[in-house]
Scaffold this active site. Structure first.
Site, PDB file in Angstrom:
ATOM      1  N   HIS A   1      -2.509   0.959  -2.675  1.00 25.06           N
ATOM      2  CA  HIS A   1      -1.333   0.625  -3.483  1.00 25.06           C
ATOM      3  C   HIS A   1      -0.785   1.893  -4.119  1.00 25.06           C
ATOM      4  O   HIS A   1      -1.522   2.783  -4.534  1.00 25.06           O
ATOM      5  CB  HIS A   1      -1.684  -0.390  -4.569  1.00 25.06           C
ATOM      6  CG  HIS A   1      -0.479  -1.113  -5.087  1.00 25.06           C
ATOM      7  ND1 HIS A   1       0.412  -0.535  -5.964  1.00 25.06           N
ATOM      8  CD2 HIS A   1      -0.005  -2.362  -4.836  1.00 25.06           C
ATOM      9  CE1 HIS A   1       1.373  -1.400  -6.243  1.00 25.06           C
ATOM     10  NE2 HIS A   1       1.150  -2.506  -5.573  1.00 25.06           N
ATOM     11  N   HIS A   2       0.547   1.942  -4.189  1.00 24.63           N
ATOM     12  CA  HIS A   2       1.208   3.133  -4.727  1.00 24.63           C
ATOM     13  C   HIS A   2       0.863   3.369  -6.190  1.00 24.63           C
ATOM     14  O   HIS A   2       0.984   4.491  -6.692  1.00 24.63           O
ATOM     15  CB  HIS A   2       2.724   2.985  -4.566  1.00 24.63           C
ATOM     16  CG  HIS A   2       3.443   4.286  -4.387  1.00 24.63           C
ATOM     17  ND1 HIS A   2       3.032   5.470  -4.985  1.00 24.63           N
ATOM     18  CD2 HIS A   2       4.564   4.613  -3.678  1.00 24.63           C
ATOM     19  CE1 HIS A   2       3.855   6.443  -4.653  1.00 24.63           C
ATOM     20  NE2 HIS A   2       4.786   5.953  -3.858  1.00 24.63           N
ATOM     21  N   CYS A   3       0.430   2.344  -6.914  1.00 27.69           N
ATOM     22  CA  CYS A   3       0.075   2.546  -8.326  1.00 27.69           C
ATOM     23  C   CYS A   3      -1.160   3.431  -8.470  1.00 27.69           C
ATOM     24  O   CYS A   3      -1.419   3.979  -9.549  1.00 27.69           O
ATOM     25  CB  CYS A   3      -0.136   1.212  -9.038  1.00 27.69           C
ATOM     26  SG  CYS A   3      -1.656   0.350  -8.594  1.00 27.69           S
TER      27      CYS A   3
ATOM     28  N   ASN B   1       0.219   9.136 -10.144  1.00 24.82           N
ATOM     29  CA  ASN B   1       1.518   9.532  -9.632  1.00 24.82           C
ATOM     30  C   ASN B   1       2.116  10.599 -10.544  1.00 24.82           C
ATOM     31  O   ASN B   1       2.206  10.401 -11.761  1.00 24.82           O
ATOM     32  CB  ASN B   1       2.454   8.328  -9.570  1.00 24.82           C
ATOM     33  CG  ASN B   1       2.104   7.364  -8.460  1.00 24.82           C
ATOM     34  OD1 ASN B   1       2.577   7.469  -7.333  1.00 24.82           O
ATOM     35  ND2 ASN B   1       1.239   6.385  -8.769  1.00 24.82           N
TER      36      ASN B   1
END
Length: 470
Positions: free
Chosen positions: A136-138, A304
């Site tokens: 997941h991008h999180c 991120n």
């Protein structure tokens, strides 16, 4: 216990805002066969994956977003839910592999478990097999995810990755350098003057960048088939080009690898619009270009750290050299305008605001119809050397971008050894021609390579003289 930052949590909220999207990112490693015994392979991969602490954690959210989600250790993880096996139907060619990848990536990750999956894929033609890693991008941005995924390989020691990230050496506007302490009062005055001048310049640049970002989001792109809602099905395609060829173009025209990649994407999108019977406009392709603000000593940090630029890619220009020069000048202008600094400051400032307000705001904004940005193009420096998994060589490394916020196509660019790979994901109904988009990128790079070598001439006035003069 570790709380998610506002940016990390924003990927969860953007996913929540549209039931048709999955904000997972991934990469496909195609390996030379034969595939090892599945049980021993799964055991080895599990050991390597679980060496990354984040892959052993789950999210705990707060009711009504009253607090930021937090990472907590999963004390009862069942690795069989995460490392899975699949096989392609005959003939096991690229088309079959890409259809399968699209099906895996369109499904959301289960938030009741650690947010990753590792698929081992057998049945590829020419005695090959593959590993698909999906997270997941999180959890991480492209640079951090690439570093994390490399843990699957046998030996990643040494200068394997692009260790010097260009963006890490550029000012972000997140801080100011204070004058050095001396005993000379004149130095105090001059140092304070330089600091205040720098603060004014940085603030002005960031303000200008923030205005440009806001204006880009508010101004709708030219109406076209590239914009609109998406379904919950995907298509995936890839193409690889020679990094040596790209470098030759860079040297000939004094541009960057990213400039060449975006110029090739521009040309292919132009061809797509024309193929669909549409006229490319100056404002047809506002593009979300993530920019790393990650320092070189934080490449292994799972989070991120990105800002954004929102340039128009020049699909209205037919000549490849004009496209390349326009891409270079627009990215240079976007960097100088303070867009990157503004994005970084906005994200940093959001972390100081109580989480409920930022969460509710992001959820509300991501539910609104978004008509300003048309596509995504993200470039990540990958491994410089060939990788191996249990002695088998990784012969291809293919990136997979996310698709959300009403973007119907997205392109991820990843360097690996001597190639540059473009991974393209598109909505199944709205982008049935992603294969053509991939082939168009390959043709565009080949044409720029020929131009740089003086082997190709275009018809527009001015280009012929430039090629002959080279």
């Amino acid at each position: 216990m570790e709380l998610l930052t506002t940016l990390d949590a924003g990927f969860l909220q953007a996913e929540d805002s549209d039931r048709h999207v999955s904000l997972a990112i991934g990469a496909v490693s195609v390996l030379a066969g034969p595939m090892p015994d599945f049980e021993s392979l799964a055991k080895t991969l599990a050991e390597r994956i679980m060496a990354v602490p984040r892959f052993g954690q789950i999210l705990r959210t707060q009711p009504l977003d009253l607090g930021a989600p937090r990472w907590v250790d999963d004390t009862d993880i069942d690795i069989s839910h995460h490392i899975r096996r699949s096989a392609l139907p005959r003939p096991g060619d690229d088309a079959a592999l890409f259809r399968w990848v699209a099906e895996v990536m369109e499904r959301r990750l289960d938030r009741d478990r650690p947010l990753w999956e590792c698929w081992i894929v057998d049945g590829l033609a020419h005695n090959r097999w593959a590993i698909l890693m999906k997270i997941h991008h999180c959890i991480a941005d492209g640079i951090a995810a690439t570093r994390m995924l490399a843990r699957l390989c046998d030996d990643v020691a040494g200068d394997t990755f692009a260790t010097q990230i260009r963006a890490a050496h550029e000012p972000t506007g997140g801080g100011l350098r204070m004058p050095a302490l001396t005993l000379n009062p004149i130095d105090w005055i001059s140092g304070a003057w330089r600091t205040s001048l720098g603060a004014t310049t940085a603030a002005a640049a960031a303000l200008q960048g923030a205005v440009e970002i806001a204006g880009s989001l508010l101004r709708p792109a030219a109406p076209s088939s590239l914009t609109g809602p998406v379904s919950n099905m995907r298509r995936y395609a890839t193409v690889e080009v020679s990094l040596e060829d790209v470098t030759k173009v860079c040297d000939r025209f004094e541009v960057t690898v990213n400039d060449v990649a975006l110029a090739a994407i521009t040309d292919s999108f132009r061809a797509m619009l024309i193929r669909r019977g549409e006229t490319p406009q100056r404002n047809s392709l506002r593009t979300l270009v993530p920019v790393s603000v990650r320092s070189n000593d934080a490449t292994d940090k799972a989070d991120n750290r990105v800002s954004v630029m929102l340039p128009y890619l020049p699909v209205d220009k037919a000549d490849p050299i004009s496209q390349l020069r326009a891409v270079h000048s627009r990215l240079t202008r976007a960097k100088a305008s303070g867009q990157r600094q503004a994005g970084n400051i906005i994200v940093s400032a959001a972390n100081a605001i109580p989480f409920p307000f930022t969460a509710w705001t992001i959820r509300a904004l991501t539910r609104l119809p978004q008509r300003g940005v048309v596509t995504l193009a993200t470039n990540v420096p990958g491994p410089r050397k060939r990788l191996r998994v249990m002695g088998r060589e990784v012969i291809r490394l293919l990136p997979i971008p996310p698709l959300a916020l009403q973007l119907r196509t997205g392109v991820a660019i990843l360097s690996y050894a001597d190639h540059l790979a473009f991974g393209i994901i598109g909505d199944y109904d709205a982008a049935p021609d992603v294969d053509e988009l991939a082939r168009g990128i390959q043709r565009a790079v080949a044409r720029l390579t020929a131009v740089s070598a003086g082997h190709w001439r275009s018809t527009p006035v001015g280009t012929l003289a430039l090629v002959q003069g080279g």
